[in-house]
Each structure stands twice: as C-alpha cells, then as structure tokens.
Design an enzyme around this catalytic site. Sequence first.
Site, short mmCIF file in Angstrom:
data_model
loop_
_atom_site.label_atom_id
_atom_site.label_comp_id
_atom_site.label_asym_id
_atom_site.label_seq_id
_atom_site.Cartn_x
_atom_site.Cartn_y
_atom_site.Cartn_z
N GLU A 153 15.27 35.00 25.31
CA GLU A 153 15.47 35.69 26.59
C GLU A 153 16.38 36.93 26.50
O GLU A 153 16.95 37.35 27.50
CB GLU A 153 16.04 34.72 27.62
CG GLU A 153 15.09 33.60 28.00
CD GLU A 153 15.53 32.90 29.26
OE1 GLU A 153 14.91 33.12 30.31
OE2 GLU A 153 16.52 32.13 29.19
N HIS A 195 23.83 35.23 31.32
CA HIS A 195 22.69 34.45 31.80
C HIS A 195 23.00 32.98 31.60
O HIS A 195 23.43 32.59 30.51
CB HIS A 195 21.42 34.82 31.06
CG HIS A 195 20.28 33.88 31.32
ND1 HIS A 195 19.76 33.69 32.58
CD2 HIS A 195 19.61 33.02 30.52
CE1 HIS A 195 18.81 32.79 32.53
NE2 HIS A 195 18.71 32.34 31.29
N HIS A 202 22.25 28.61 33.07
CA HIS A 202 21.47 27.61 33.81
C HIS A 202 22.43 26.67 34.52
O HIS A 202 22.17 25.47 34.61
CB HIS A 202 20.58 26.81 32.85
CG HIS A 202 19.73 27.64 31.93
ND1 HIS A 202 19.26 27.20 30.72
CD2 HIS A 202 19.26 28.92 32.05
CE1 HIS A 202 18.53 28.15 30.14
NE2 HIS A 202 18.52 29.20 30.93
N HIS A 251 15.23 27.85 37.27
CA HIS A 251 15.67 28.22 35.93
C HIS A 251 17.19 28.40 35.86
O HIS A 251 17.88 27.64 35.19
CB HIS A 251 14.92 29.50 35.55
CG HIS A 251 15.30 30.12 34.25
ND1 HIS A 251 14.70 31.26 33.77
CD2 HIS A 251 16.23 29.80 33.32
CE1 HIS A 251 15.22 31.59 32.60
NE2 HIS A 251 16.16 30.73 32.31
ZN LIG Z 1 17.36 30.94 30.62
#
Ligand SMILES: [Zn+2]
Length: 241
Positions: A76, A95, A97, A165
């Site tokens: 990603e 980023h 989760h 996500h």
């Molecule tokens: Zn991710």
Amino acid sequence: MSAIKTAIDELVIANRIVAAEKVCDAFGHVSMRHPENPGRFLLSRGRAPELIEASDIMEFTLEGGTAAGNGKPYLERFIHGAIYESRPDVQAVVHSHSYSVVPFSVIGEKLRPIMHVCATIGPDVPVWDPQVNFGDTDLLVSDMHQGRDLAKALGARTSILMRGHGSTVAGASLREAVYAAVMLEVNANLQLKAQAFGPVTFLTPGEIEKIRARQNKGRPGEGFDRAWQYWLRHAGFPTDE
Ligand SMILES: [Zn+2]
C-alpha cells in the site's frame, strides 16, 4: 548529523510510537517526505512498525518505485506517494487499521472531533470507498490509480477513513501526522462511548479552527512536541528535550 540520517532516525521512532500507542499492530505504516528531495519519500520495507530499524527504511519515487534500499515494499505504498504528489504541504503520512476508527467507515455516522485535543483530525473526515470507482477489490490501495482516487477524496483535509479497512492521516510535519493518527483513534473510541448514550455535542468548526491555530504556533515543549516527548518515553526512547 546529515538531514537524511536525522529523518530516518525520526521515522523509526514514529513507527515505534504508533505501535506503542496501539494505532498500528502488525499492519499500518508511517512515511515522511525526503528532506532533500520532495519528489521522493521514505518508508520502511514491509514489516510491522514495532520491529522497524533504520536499516529497514527505503526511498521511493512518488509513483511507488524503489529509489534506494532493499527489501519487499509495503503493497500500500501508493497511499503515501499519491498524497505527496497531490499535497505539496504534506511532509508525513500515517496509514493504520486502528480498531476504534474502523466502525465509522461502515456505519454511515461521521467521525467528528469530540474533545479539544482531537481537533487536529479536522472538522470533516470523509470515507473513501473503493467500490465507487473500482468495484469489488481486496480493499487495499494497490496501485497509483487507487492511491490518486484516495488522495482526491482526502483533498486538503488531514484525515480520511477507508471503508472496511482503516484510515490515513497527513501532516505538515512527522510529529503532527503521528499526533493526528493517535488522536483519530482516541476520538473514535470516545465518540463510540458517548454516542451509546444519545446525541453528542461535537466541537464546532470555529472551535476546531481556533484550537488548530494555537497548536500550529506551539513552541518546543508545547502541543505536538509535548505529546512527542511523552510518546518517546512510552515507546522506550529517551526524551530529546
Ligand atoms: Zn491498509
């Protein structure tokens, strides 16, 4: 010490902090724009943030190509490159989760600042849904088309949720991005608790603007820096004050 060596050391610390604060577990990542070349960014090879060492940090082009370093990159990485490409003001991206945030990506209820220290996440946190432009996917941002679509949905904001996500935050500095990522999780946790009792009074856009203006004028020992010193100790590093 060279700018790149300092940047890599700070990026390793940022990764350890997001792990210690439970923003990232085995997954998630932190990047920063290259201090000497705005067309590149620094990001670890693909491994859990808690495990990252300076030797893991690689250099990438904004399109996600490997420019320096060895190892298997994060799938990603396009999240990061696409945001740096569209936002010259952004110097760091997180980023994650993180678990309290994910419900707000699927319930149609907006995540909004509820507490003064959480104003950094911004007044408007949209949800990016890859279903809209890409149909059925594995929900990951696995190429520049998806990365640019996410960056477009983020616009000039600080934070964005990703349906089913996680989330991505962008900051004008590494410390601001880490702060916003931690506070996004804190705010989500508080909002879930508060909403269980009925309608919630959120911070107003004017309050958010005033708090953020004060934070952005913070001197060493204030705001983002005070939080960074606290999180340094939590993550097992000496404070640098
Ligand atoms: Zn991710």
